[in-house]
Design an enzyme around this catalytic site. Structure first.
Site: not given
Length: 258
Positions: A14, A187, A190
């Site tokens: 992902s 963030d 990530h």
């Protein structure tokens, strides 16, 4: 298709995978280390969970391809581990289904060829305070929690052991750094350049340690077209050329002593 054919390392997952070619990202570092040795192929899909991955698994890894990957680095779980949304929509996948989905993907990839290897990355930890500072309450009804990531990570690591697949528990590895919460994320979710270095270090440790033939450790692989040539730069003696095919760049030296 371009030649010559090199070993192929596929990164499938992902957003932690899709974003890994950012400046300082772990995929970008691997691609640099494996230059002239293997092709690092990115198949990352932000926002995806294991349900979505299963739907396209045969397209990413068709069984009838003549050339199959030498290594697949597989990452899913962070989105699956989010809290369920009240609507029933969203990325959450219950733990038993997540494990079954991962098992199906692992077995599919293992059956591609006798030489296809797999490394599974578990969910990294998250910085919940940083997530809230950046996203506010936008994700509060389907929140990620560090505890949820731990549960899914440990369960996946156990599954990998059962299937004789190498797991890398990023939830544990990243938290070995004293300042992980402040330095390892862009963030809260990530990975930053510092977080990516942890991932690369763990992958290289595995590739150096495992008894795979042929070896997929970057320093054990031969560079493509390693032959000497009179057209290389002339060396200090003014008589011989300097073969740069095995040259280690200054920024790669931190990965020599893994």
């Amino acid at each position: 298709m371009v030649g010559p054919t090199r070993p192929q390392i596929v990164l499938f997952g992902s957003s932690v995978v899709q974003m890994c070619y950012n400046v300082g990202g772990w995929g970008a570092i691997l691609a640099d280390l494996y230059a002239r040795k293997a092709d690092v192929v990115l198949r990352g899909y932000s926002g995806w969970n294991t349900r979505m991955a299963l739907q396209i698994l045969d397209k990413v890894f068709p069984k009838d391809e003549a050339t199959q990957p030498s290594l697949v680095i597989l990452y899913f779980g962070g989105n699956d581990a989010t809290n369920p949304h009240p609507s029933g929509l969203g990325t959450h996948v219950p733990l038993p289904e997540f494990l079954e989905n991962m098992k199906k993907m692992i077995l599919h990839i293992k059956n591609l060829s006798d030489k296809t290897r797999i490394i599974c990355l578990t969910s990294p930890p998250i910085n919940e305070k940083q997530i809230h500072a950046i996203f506010g309450d936008a994700l509060s009804d389907q929140a990620r929690t560090n505890e949820g990531c731990r549960i899914y990570s440990e369960a996946l690591a156990e599954l990998c052991q059962e299937l004789d697949v190498v797991p890398i528990n990023l939830w544990t590895a990243i938290q070995q750094k004293d300042d992980w919460a402040d330095t390892c994320f862009i963030d809260g979710i990530h990975l930053s350049a510092e977080g990516s270095k942890v991932v690369v270090g763990e992958i290289l440790k595995v590739l150096k340690k495992v008894d795979w033939e042929p070896s997929l450790y970057w320093l054990s692989m031969e560079s493509e077209f390693p032959e000497d040539s009179p057209y290389y730069v002339v060396g200090p003696d003014g008589k011989n050329t300097f073969n740069v095919s095995t040259h280690i760049c200054t920024w790669q030296r931190e990965w020599l002593n893994i």
